[in-house]
Scaffold this active site. Structure first.
Site, PDB file in Angstrom:
ATOM      1  CD  GLN A 177      -1.085  -0.971   3.680  1.00 16.40           C
ATOM      2  OE1 GLN A 177      -2.239  -1.089   3.451  1.00 16.40           O
ATOM      3  NE2 GLN A 177      -0.564  -1.517   4.786  1.00 16.40           N
ATOM      4  CG  ASP A 190      -5.856  -2.191  14.821  1.00 13.50           C
ATOM      5  OD1 ASP A 190      -6.892  -1.509  14.396  1.00 13.50           O
ATOM      6  OD2 ASP A 190      -5.140  -1.929  15.541  1.00 13.50           O
ATOM      7  CB  SER A 191      -7.886  -5.251   9.460  1.00 11.29           C
ATOM      8  OG  SER A 191      -9.378  -4.974   9.304  1.00 11.29           O
TER       9      SER A 191
END
Ligand code: SAM
Length: 287
Positions: A37, A161-162
């Site tokens: 990303q 916790d994505s």
């Protein structure tokens, strides 16, 4: 407009279908790409430093404590005396920081993108506060779905916790993944996932809720307002294998909170319960 940050449309929505915050930039601190990303750190006037992945805000300096306290302390107080915790994602270290406030034995963190950890340590040290070095912490770099398949009846609490469901995190929102989470939890296990904002991402909130309900007998949504995410209230969805989330005695949560001397700025035993009261229209829409 120069020197303003505009968040990209959230996954599965066109920019025309939602509202967005415009945030005045003080200084661009970092911009780069990992295998997974685009990663940016931007210093802003109203929110302090923000972490942005693929154009979407992950946290802000001024309100990250709300998100990290809620996603951590809800499941860790629902579960009586947790010892083994797994965090999936969470590369900024905020959830790890909050988890380590509990008298747990060990916490595993599996993050797909090592670069998020490195950049966060360097430019957001106020989030992780050196907790990556703590002896109870085990860090794994890899995909959460692949990782979890290796565990059965092992964790007391699993925290997802994505990022929102785009790119590498799509698999972390599937029914198949929730089944693996169920298997990896011990018989009393509790899980929580961030489930997006109610206004713009309602179909996602509902899908997560319904998917979890096919896997876990007890499922509950909690809400918090997190200014950096805009668009009103943000949701967290909890799944439980055995603990009946509707029948928790508030006195029990209060006692644990006191006993372990938990220091929080947003979360409290009272918020634990008030955050689960949903407005009527939402109850209706979830049916
Ligand atoms: N507070 C956040 C939010 O706004 O939704 C979450 C922030 S945290 C930085 C999300 C992390 O999940 C990212 O660092 C991302 O690399 C990681 N991630 C995404 N997909 C993953 C996967 N399949 N396995 C493990 N980690 C993953």
């Amino acid at each position: 407009m120069k020197n303003w940050f505009f968040e990209k449309a959230i996954p599965n929505l066109r920019i025309e279908e939602t509202t967005k915050l415009a945030i005045k930039i003080k200084k661009k601190i970092f911009s780069g790409r990992s295998k997974y990303q685009k990663i940016e750190i931007i210093d802003t006037y109203p929110l302090g430093r923000i972490l942005v992945l693929d154009g979407i805000i992950q946290l802000s300096q001024v309100d990250e404590f709300i998100y990290h306290e809620m996603i951590t302390h809800l499941p860790l107080l629902y579960y009586p005396n947790p010892k083994k915790v797994l965090i999936i994602g969470g590369g900024d270290g905020g959830t790890l920081r909050e988890t380590l406030k509990h008298p747990i034995k060990e916490v595993y963190l599996v993050e797909i993108d090592k670069k998020v950890i490195d950049i966060s340590k360097k430019y957001l040290p106020f989030v992780s506060k050196n907790v990556f070095r703590e002896r109870r912490v085990k860090i794994f770099i890899g995909d959460g779905l692949k990782f979890i398949k290796n565990y059965k009846n092992f964790f007391d609490v699993i925290i997802i916790d994505s990022t929102d469901p785009i790119g590498p995190s799509v698999s972390l929102f599937s029914k198949k993944f929730y089944q693996e989470v169920y298997r990896a939890l011990n018989k009393n296990g509790i899980m929580i996932t961030q489930s997006g904002t109610l206004f713009a991402q309602f179909s996602q909130v509902k899908k997560i809720f319904n998917n979890l309900k096919t896997v876990f007998p007890f499922v509950k949504i909690h809400l918090a307002t997190i200014p950096a995410y805009g668009e009103g209230e943000f949701s967290f969805t909890v799944g439980s294998k055995k603990v009946n989330l509707e029948r928790i005695n508030p006195a029990v949560i209060k006692n644990i909170y006191k006993k372990i001397n938990l220091k929080t700025k947003y979360y409290s035993p009272e918020i634990h319960f008030s955050s689960a009261i949903l407005p009527k229209y939402l109850e209706e829409k979830l049916k």
